[in-house]
Design an enzyme around this catalytic site. Structure first.
Site, mmCIF file in Angstrom:
data_model
loop_
_atom_site.group_PDB
_atom_site.id
_atom_site.type_symbol
_atom_site.label_atom_id
_atom_site.label_comp_id
_atom_site.label_asym_id
_atom_site.label_seq_id
_atom_site.Cartn_x
_atom_site.Cartn_y
_atom_site.Cartn_z
ATOM 1 N N CYS A 115 5.105 -9.294 4.315
ATOM 2 C CA CYS A 115 4.772 -7.990 4.890
ATOM 3 C C CYS A 115 5.989 -7.108 5.154
ATOM 4 O O CYS A 115 5.847 -5.902 5.377
ATOM 5 C CB CYS A 115 3.984 -8.173 6.178
ATOM 6 N N HIS A 238 4.555 -1.957 10.467
ATOM 7 C CA HIS A 238 3.677 -2.708 9.579
ATOM 8 C C HIS A 238 2.335 -2.829 10.281
ATOM 9 O O HIS A 238 2.256 -3.219 11.455
ATOM 10 C CB HIS A 238 4.266 -4.091 9.296
ATOM 11 N N ASN A 268 -4.730 -5.163 7.282
ATOM 12 C CA ASN A 268 -3.362 -5.557 6.954
ATOM 13 C C ASN A 268 -3.237 -5.648 5.436
ATOM 14 O O ASN A 268 -3.810 -6.536 4.809
ATOM 15 C CB ASN A 268 -3.057 -6.910 7.605
#
Length: 309
Positions: A115, A238, A268
């Site tokens: 990520c 993020h 996500n």
């Protein structure tokens, strides 16, 4: 010396198909209320027929089209992903081919920092531009997370979605375009967050890791840039979990109005989450903004950047 880059354009692409929390109620033992309360997610996009390369290419095309950019200027392509459809070739190579750039000299490769991948990719590309060997970089974060998610595992299937974001950057000598990066990592020896066939995660430990390292990443890059948090116009985390973002905002006393959040729409999207959010944020701004990006992910990796967009 810190690299100096000009952000020419940003772009994004998300699949049309939407998987809502209500849909997930029919798949695993969960509820819309439970998911929203603990993650801030309402829905996510799923690429039912498209491959990861399709997402990456369409995000790149969006960035090129928005600025009417001459794609022939691109001589560097870096893609951050952890969900390539194949072991090889890289998605970057395939984007090069889709863009019709096979007849010119280009460096194209993928990186995997989970990520945090887009922040890492942006730092790599920026520093390669500084060498003078390259003129224009296309940096992409692209993920088809749905192909590495076990939809019987409610710990992970409620969190992740598919999508891609892209950025076109050029080297410049302008001091105002100096960018700053902080990156770090440590080996996950306990398998807290990993992916082989499917992604597996210890949510509690990931949360603890995130709320510990995000403030470090923010403070480090501010220190490098000799700036205070009040000097930053926009902050893009993020998009992993809204509770994580809310916690960091509270303990660091960050003005919530500076924080851009879109996790409710996309979930996500791993390496794609920051560039998707950055593209949407940039589309709402009429003047140049100083933006702080901060990511964290499996590996473990974490990192941050301060750029002008």
């Amino acid at each position: 010396m810190n690299p100096r880059i000009k952000v020419v354009s940003t772009g994004k692409y998300v699949p049309e198909d939407i998987l809502t929390n209500k849909d997930l109620e029919q798949i695993v033992e969960t509820s819309d209320e439970w998911i929203q309360t603990r993650t801030g997610i309402i829905e996510r996009r799923i690429a039912k027929t498209e491959k990861n390369i399709d997402l990456a290419y369409k995000a790149a095309l969006d960035a090129i089209t928005k600025s009417n950019y001459d794609k022939e200027k691109i001589d560097l392509i870096v893609v951050a992903t952890m969900s390539n459809d194949n072991r090889n070739p890289s998605i970057a190579n395939l984007v090069q081919a889709r863009l019709g750039l096979n007849d010119k000299q280009i460096m194209a490769f993928d990186i995997n920092a989970a990520c945090t991948g887009f922040v890492y990719a942006l730092e790599i590309a920026s520093n390669l531009l500084v060498t003078g060997k390259f003129k224009t970089a296309l940096v992409i974060g692209s993920e088809k997370m749905s192909q590495i998610i076990d939809y019987t595992d409610r710990n992970t299937c409620i969190l992740f979605g598919d999508g891609a974001g892209a950025m076109i950057i050029e080297g410049t000598n302008e001091p105002k375009n100096e960018v700053y990066f902080y990156s770090d990592s440590k080996g996950d020896t306990e398998d807290i967050l990993y992916a082989s066939r499917y992604l597996k995660m210890d949510g509690k430990k990931v949360y603890q890791f995130a709320v510990q390292m995000i403030p470090v990443a923010i403070n480090k890059v501010l220190e490098y840039a000799k700036l205070e948090i009040d000097d930053i116009d926009g902050i893009i985390f993020h998009q992993a979990n809204k509770r994580i973002i809310d916690h960091v905002v509270k303990i660091m006393k960050i003005d919530i109005d500076k924080v851009f959040i879109n996790i409710d729409k996309y979930g996500n999207t791993s390496a794609a989450s920051i560039p998707i959010a950055l593209s949407e944020y940039k589309d709402t701004q009429k003047t140049s903004k100083k933006v702080l990006l901060v990511g964290f992910g499996g590996g473990f990796t974490w990192g941050s950047a301060i750029i002008d967009i």
